[in-house]
Design a protein around this motif. Sequence first.
Motif, PDB file in Angstrom:
ATOM      1  N   GLU A 107      75.642 -40.118 -28.662  1.00 52.08           N
ATOM      2  CA  GLU A 107      76.343 -39.404 -27.598  1.00 52.08           C
ATOM      3  C   GLU A 107      76.461 -40.274 -26.349  1.00 52.08           C
ATOM      4  O   GLU A 107      77.486 -40.239 -25.650  1.00 52.08           O
ATOM      5  CB  GLU A 107      75.598 -38.111 -27.280  1.00 52.08           C
ATOM      6  N   THR A 157      70.216 -33.108 -26.223  1.00 51.71           N
ATOM      7  CA  THR A 157      71.568 -33.677 -26.305  1.00 51.71           C
ATOM      8  C   THR A 157      72.586 -32.634 -26.735  1.00 51.71           C
ATOM      9  O   THR A 157      73.690 -32.554 -26.186  1.00 51.71           O
ATOM     10  CB  THR A 157      71.589 -34.863 -27.292  1.00 51.71           C
ATOM     11  N   ASP A 158      72.224 -31.808 -27.718  1.00 48.96           N
ATOM     12  CA  ASP A 158      73.174 -30.830 -28.264  1.00 48.96           C
ATOM     13  C   ASP A 158      73.415 -29.650 -27.328  1.00 48.96           C
ATOM     14  O   ASP A 158      74.536 -29.143 -27.229  1.00 48.96           O
ATOM     15  CB  ASP A 158      72.669 -30.306 -29.613  1.00 48.96           C
TER      16      ASP A 158
END
Length: 604
Positions: free
Chosen positions: A43, A166-167
């Motif tokens: 990411e 992150t998600d």
Amino acid sequence: MTQAPTAPPTYTHQQKMATLVGVLLALFLAALDQTVVSTATPEIIKELQFKTSWITWLTTAYLVTSTATLPIWGKLSDLYGRRRIVMTGVVLFTLASMLCGLAQDPTQLVLYRALQGLGSAAIFSTAFAVVGDIFTPQERPKYQGFFGAVFGLSSVVGPYAGGLLTDFISWRWVFYINVPIAIVALWFMITKMPPLKTSRGGKIDYVGGVLLITAVVPLLLALTLAPDTYAWGSPQIIGMFALALVSLILFIMQERRTAEPIVDLGLFKDRTYSITAVAAFLLGAAFLGTIVFLPLFMVNVLGVSATSAGAALTPLTLGVVAGNILSGQLVARIGKYKPVLLGSLVLLLVGYLILVFTLHPDETQFSIISKLVLLGIGLGPSIPLYTQLMINTAPRNKIGMASSSATFLRQMGSTIGVAILGTVFASSLTHQFESKVVPLVPKEMQSQFVGQKGAPREGSSEAAGFDEKKLIQDAHRKFEDQRTLAKAALIDNKPEAMKAFARNPQIPAQFKETLASGRVAPEARPFLKAAYDDTLRSLDAVEKDTTASIHKVGVAYKTAWTDAIRGIFEVGLIVVILGMIVTALIPEVPFQKQQGPQAPPVMD
């Protein structure tokens, strides 16, 4: 001026435990970052638009600064006190973490990652030394297992925490999460931790520090950049190796003549210290080799995802933690390090032998996991026990130097080991593909497999994949399309389908004209029905042959990967045997006969 006491200071149990908690939190902070960032890397690369050539620098910048400065931080902690240095490390690391979270482009992030490496080096170089300061040699093994537990916990929690942050929030929070942990660690250090400062003054060897950096940095860069970015024989790599060698020679000369060396070469005159240092270096190479290459096997041979492959290393981590704790208790009980180390290395040797002789393409994930537990238990004691042996051998006023040297040697062993194993692996995989896979592949597809390489980087599980199931499904879909077209043209007599089918070079000439016209006379229909039946039989036979060919290539592909990775474990087996031989040569120093404190820590 502080007068040195005649005996080392004593600390209450509360002081010792509070100090230990503060140091373990700092260690967890640095260890967690190594695992949590790897999950967020895709990411980060996407959002900050990293160029391909810059991706490895996310790891390289951190690795270079954290390794190159370890001995310097160790010396500084001997001169100015453990608390001051570990707090400096935590502050540096936390500041760099916040800056990483605020980074707006690749250049900023790489620079801040390098700053993070500086902070982590201060933490890692001091943590084990603190155990040497506040605990006696008899007590140290009881508490060294906590350090392994911290590394194990960070390895398990890190990937999941990084994925969740992150998600569901942002990759930037994998860096911001360090701030609250750092605040708690700093509170314990400020309020509970004694200075742990040596009783004598001194100054840092700046010339030696510069020479050390110019020796280690080019070496690490060369090992990291070759052979993917530059070939081993390229001027860039040769130049870096040459600079590292010249700087190393000058560093040794400087350390021999200076009054305050960063690395006291006199410590290596002690047989226990020098032999233990060699063993720590060798086991460092064995440790990281397993972590890097087993995920590659699981992704390319077992067909699991990269995330699942990383999660499968959890048993190895738990084994390491168990090995840490059990070995510490055993050493404390029997009063000797060597029998425990040799016993753990026997387990490690058995683990490698099992991998070498049983690794095969039809391996199950559970089978691999069960073998990893044994490897972990065998590897676990090597991290703290070699460090404690070097600390116990060194004078008290050089504990920081001994601790940082042990960590430095282990990390250098890991870096050099992975570089060498990666080169061996890439060469072996290329040979395996050219001899086993390429001959089975159609000529128009051979370019995809010739020169196949898979030398990984630390923390990477990327490799060229061969998805047999997907290829067979794709082939079946294409054959179904051919059957559908044949039915539309030869049975349903749809004009567009007939014209498309006529373009097939395998269609008999007597049918081409009729099909190309898009019209069918009634008397021609029985012949087209017979042609349809022949076409189906032909397509079935070709599909069967195609499926068999894909399966044969898939088996050869998995066999090539398995044999190449087995070769890595064969090399690792040799390294473990060398480690056992070197460990067997270490003189056993009973606790009661170890060197007494010199220039003991004093309170400010």
